[in-house]
Design a protein around this motif. Structure first.
Motif, PDB file in Angstrom:
ATOM      1  N   ALA A  64       0.846  -1.377  -0.035  1.00  0.00           N
ATOM      2  CA  ALA A  64       0.072  -0.056  -0.018  1.00  0.00           C
ATOM      3  C   ALA A  64       0.852   1.234  -0.006  1.00  0.00           C
ATOM      4  CB  ALA A  64      -0.802   0.122   1.239  1.00  0.00           C
ATOM      5  N   LEU A  68      -0.024   3.611  -2.903  1.00  0.00           N
ATOM      6  CA  LEU A  68      -0.656   4.901  -2.623  1.00  0.00           C
ATOM      7  C   LEU A  68       0.039   6.304  -3.199  1.00  0.00           C
ATOM      8  CD1 LEU A  68      -2.170   3.946   0.983  1.00  0.00           C
ATOM      9  CD2 LEU A  68      -3.416   4.246  -1.145  1.00  0.00           C
ATOM     10  N   VAL A  73      -2.053   9.358  -4.208  1.00  0.00           N
ATOM     11  CA  VAL A  73      -3.128   9.600  -2.981  1.00  0.00           C
ATOM     12  C   VAL A  73      -2.218  10.166  -1.850  1.00  0.00           C
ATOM     13  CG1 VAL A  73      -4.423   8.275  -1.121  1.00  0.00           C
ATOM     14  CG2 VAL A  73      -4.735   7.414  -3.659  1.00  0.00           C
ATOM     15  N   PHE A  74      -1.217   9.545  -1.874  1.00  0.00           N
ATOM     16  CA  PHE A  74       0.064  10.183  -0.938  1.00  0.00           C
ATOM     17  C   PHE A  74       0.923  10.670  -1.867  1.00  0.00           C
ATOM     18  CE2 PHE A  74       3.794   9.648   1.649  1.00  0.00           C
ATOM     19  CZ  PHE A  74       3.331  10.578   2.768  1.00  0.00           C
ATOM     20  N   GLU A  80       3.763  16.199   4.805  1.00  0.00           N
ATOM     21  CA  GLU A  80       2.350  15.504   4.138  1.00  0.00           C
ATOM     22  C   GLU A  80       2.344  14.430   5.083  1.00  0.00           C
ATOM     23  OE1 GLU A  80       2.011  14.490   0.083  1.00  0.00           O
ATOM     24  OE2 GLU A  80       0.027  13.534   0.394  1.00  0.00           O
ATOM     25  N   ILE A  81       1.045  13.955   5.499  1.00  0.00           N
ATOM     26  CA  ILE A  81       0.880  12.886   6.475  1.00  0.00           C
ATOM     27  C   ILE A  81      -0.511  11.995   5.883  1.00  0.00           C
ATOM     28  CG2 ILE A  81       2.163  13.686   8.351  1.00  0.00           C
ATOM     29  CD1 ILE A  81      -0.907  14.340   9.462  1.00  0.00           C
ATOM     30  N   LEU A  82      -0.194  10.998   5.862  1.00  0.00           N
ATOM     31  CA  LEU A  82      -1.211  10.107   5.701  1.00  0.00           C
ATOM     32  C   LEU A  82      -1.219   8.733   6.751  1.00  0.00           C
ATOM     33  CD1 LEU A  82      -2.653   8.652   2.390  1.00  0.00           C
ATOM     34  CD2 LEU A  82      -2.503   7.092   4.110  1.00  0.00           C
ATOM     35  N   ALA A  83      -2.527   8.670   7.569  1.00  0.00           N
ATOM     36  CA  ALA A  83      -2.501   7.669   8.500  1.00  0.00           C
ATOM     37  C   ALA A  83      -3.288   6.458   8.125  1.00  0.00           C
ATOM     38  CB  ALA A  83      -3.426   8.189   9.739  1.00  0.00           C
ATOM     39  N   LEU A  84      -2.757   5.407   8.494  1.00  0.00           N
ATOM     40  CA  LEU A  84      -3.430   4.044   8.101  1.00  0.00           C
ATOM     41  C   LEU A  84      -3.864   3.313   9.268  1.00  0.00           C
ATOM     42  CD1 LEU A  84      -0.978   2.586   5.378  1.00  0.00           C
ATOM     43  CD2 LEU A  84      -3.168   3.622   4.815  1.00  0.00           C
ATOM     44  N   SER A  85      -5.301   3.427   9.451  1.00  0.00           N
ATOM     45  CA  SER A  85      -5.718   3.079  10.784  1.00  0.00           C
ATOM     46  C   SER A  85      -5.840   1.513  10.917  1.00  0.00           C
ATOM     47  CB  SER A  85      -6.886   3.577  11.385  1.00  0.00           C
ATOM     48  OG  SER A  85      -7.828   3.571  10.165  1.00  0.00           O
ATOM     49  N   THR A  86      -5.663   0.758  12.037  1.00  0.00           N
ATOM     50  CA  THR A  86      -5.782  -0.523  12.343  1.00  0.00           C
ATOM     51  C   THR A  86      -5.246  -1.401  11.417  1.00  0.00           C
ATOM     52  OG1 THR A  86      -8.016  -0.464  11.534  1.00  0.00           O
ATOM     53  CG2 THR A  86      -8.107  -0.294  13.825  1.00  0.00           C
ATOM     54  N   PRO A  87      -3.881  -1.479  11.162  1.00  0.00           N
ATOM     55  CA  PRO A  87      -3.340  -2.219  10.157  1.00  0.00           C
ATOM     56  C   PRO A  87      -3.250  -3.763  10.984  1.00  0.00           C
ATOM     57  CG  PRO A  87      -1.548  -0.731  11.530  1.00  0.00           C
ATOM     58  CD  PRO A  87      -2.916  -0.442  11.814  1.00  0.00           C
ATOM     59  N   GLU A 122       0.607  15.044  14.675  1.00  0.00           N
ATOM     60  CA  GLU A 122      -0.376  14.117  14.496  1.00  0.00           C
ATOM     61  C   GLU A 122      -0.471  13.154  15.526  1.00  0.00           C
ATOM     62  OE1 GLU A 122      -2.346  14.370  12.227  1.00  0.00           O
ATOM     63  OE2 GLU A 122      -3.402  12.400  12.263  1.00  0.00           O
ATOM     64  N   ARG A 125      -2.350  15.009  18.528  1.00  0.00           N
ATOM     65  CA  ARG A 125      -3.707  15.158  18.139  1.00  0.00           C
ATOM     66  C   ARG A 125      -4.510  14.047  18.194  1.00  0.00           C
ATOM     67  NH1 ARG A 125      -2.302  18.545  13.849  1.00  0.00           N
ATOM     68  NH2 ARG A 125      -1.739  16.852  12.502  1.00  0.00           N
ATOM     69  N   ARG A 126      -3.847  12.838  17.828  1.00  0.00           N
ATOM     70  CA  ARG A 126      -4.495  11.608  18.114  1.00  0.00           C
ATOM     71  C   ARG A 126      -4.582  10.774  19.398  1.00  0.00           C
ATOM     72  NH1 ARG A 126      -5.663   8.349  13.466  1.00  0.00           N
ATOM     73  NH2 ARG A 126      -5.352   9.731  11.510  1.00  0.00           N
TER      74      ARG A 126
END
Lengths: 207, 229
Positions: A64, A68, A73-74, A80-87, A122, A125-126
């Motif tokens: 991915a 991506l 997409v990225f 720049e940030i892109l999070a992939l949750s619950t891998p 990030e 924030r999370r």
């Protein structure tokens, strides 16, 4: 001193704002933290593509990361940030965070500071309690690295983001990932950078 | 350490302005879904957060475009399948007029084709309705700050299927007609081509989707969001 051999061999650097800072022989797949960040450049310098921890991460998420990026997409623009949750396993973290590092041809430690600030913000924030960052420099084909400059830039990025965050945060641990073979040297570079930053602090503010 | 007691560690390095410790204005959210129960559920989750506020709801793609213009929300939570205009069409329309609009898809569709359409239309986030409450809230904050957020399984699906050769638009049309019960002969008549041409299309579709027969192909295509049943 014996060479550390496992992911439990995190070597502490210091503490700032209640956040313990350490170096550990992990990558974004093996770091057992809430949020595991990985630097990603716009492309790799080697024609063979990513190696090491970045390749490990890409494979762990079924390709991915590269897809991506390839599909736009990225874009891996600086910060720049892109999070992939619950891998899924084998990724140990709850969230993977891809952090743009820009063009590797014009790479400089200043880009790392930007990336680190973005990753730290990030994580805060999370509501992450623990986080890690793997810069992917060697993995992206950057061969000549000023270890002292890299450590200083990453620490500056982390500490400045912690300092500027406008709300209370839950973060307790930040781990800088490195290859097991580089652990001792990386730890030494971070320890020196941390000491240098501490000397720049106003009187009474040293950790 | 108490945040308020700390000073910037290195005055020369960090900004010297006053750090704002008061809560900033809440993130204003528009919830778009054709199911009132879902909208109510999202509102209930979001409004437990001091830094978020649902400022409006829309029950269709067209309504979403109108409400976006009226309200100019910080974040749009967008369903994909809705009456009159799909979510990805609404995303494209909103982004065309407001390129900085930040939109998160909240859907039941895990298929790679749905996700790619939405992301290419300009969505900054893609979450499944089975996601945890915490993930939704994190995604809202992240996208509001300029980041992107994807469910990792969806990202993996995108990667796995992009590797494979994607069916062409013509092949998708053929499969859609097959999914609605048409024989090869009927599909050929509807598309104005020979039955042999349709057989060739079906053979290519089976290969591209890794399907063993037409039922299997329809199932895979629907799951991936290539066709709607």
């Amino acid at each position: 001193m014996e060479e550390p051999t496992s992911s439990n061999d995190a070597m502490p650097i210091g503490e700032w704002a209640g956040v313990g800072i350490a170096v550990a022989p992990n990558d974004a797949v093996t770091a057992a933290v809430d949020l595991a960040a990985a630097g990603v450049f716009t492309h790799e310098l080697s024609p063979d593509g990513a190696v090491g921890g970045l390749r490990h991460l890409d494979r762990a998420v079924g390709g991915a990361v590269m897809r991506l990026r390839g599909d736009g997409v990225f874009n891996a623009a600086p910060g720049e940030i892109l999070a992939l949750s619950t891998p899924r396993l084998p990724v140990a973290a709850s969230t993977i965070l891809l952090v743009g590092m820009g063009d590797p041809e014009s790479w400089s430690p200043a880009m790392l500071e930007t990336a680190m600030s973005a990753a730290t913000n990030e994580a805060l924030r999370r509501g992450a309690v623990s986080a890690s960052f793997a810069p992917s420099l060697l993995d992206s084909g950057i061969a000549v690295i000023d270890a002292a400059g890299v450590a200083m830039a990453m620490l500056r990025g982390l500490l400045s983001a912690l300092d500027a965050y406008p709300r209370r945060f839950d973060l307790k641990l930040w781990v800088f990932c490195t290859g097991a073979a580089h652990l001792t040297a990386t730890h030494a570079a971070f320890a020196r950078a941390y000491a240098d930053l501490a000397r720049e602090m106003p009187p009474g503010r040293a950790p | 350490m108490n945040k308020e007691t700390r000073a910037p560690i290195i005055p020369a390095l960090f900004h010297t302005g006053t750090v704002c410790l008061s809560p900033s204005s809440p993130i204003r959210i528009l919830v778009v879904d054709d199911h009132p129960f879902l909208r109510e559920g999202v509102r209930a989750v979001v409004e437990t957060q001091a830094d978020m506020q649902v400022v409006g709801e829309a029950d269709s793609g067209t309504d979403a475009i109108i409400r976006y213009r009226e309200l100019l929300p910080d974040i749009v939570l967008m369903d994909l399948q809705m009456p009159d205009l799909s979510g990805d069409q609404a995303i494209a329309a909103i982004r065309e007029r407001s390129p900085k609009a930040r939109i998160i898809v909240l859907t039941t569709y895990a298929g790679d084709a749905h996700a790619l359409r939405a992301l290419r239309a300009g969505a900054a986030g893609y979450l499944l309705k089975t996601s945890l409450r915490k993930e939704l809230l994190q995604a809202i904050r992240s996208v509001h700050a300029g980041g992107k957020h994807l469910d990792a399984d969806v990202a993996t699906d995108i990667a796995l299927h992009l590797v494979a050769d994607a069916p062409s638009e013509r092949e998708i049309s053929v499969l859609s007609l097959a999914a609605h019960g048409n024989s090869n002969k009927q599909i050929a008549a509807k598309l104005g081509v020979s039955e042999d041409t349709i057989k060739a299309h079906m053979k290519a579709i089976f290969a591209k989707l890794g399907a063993s027969d037409r039922t299997h192909a329809v199932t895979i295509a629907a799951k991936r969001g290539l066709i709607d049943l």
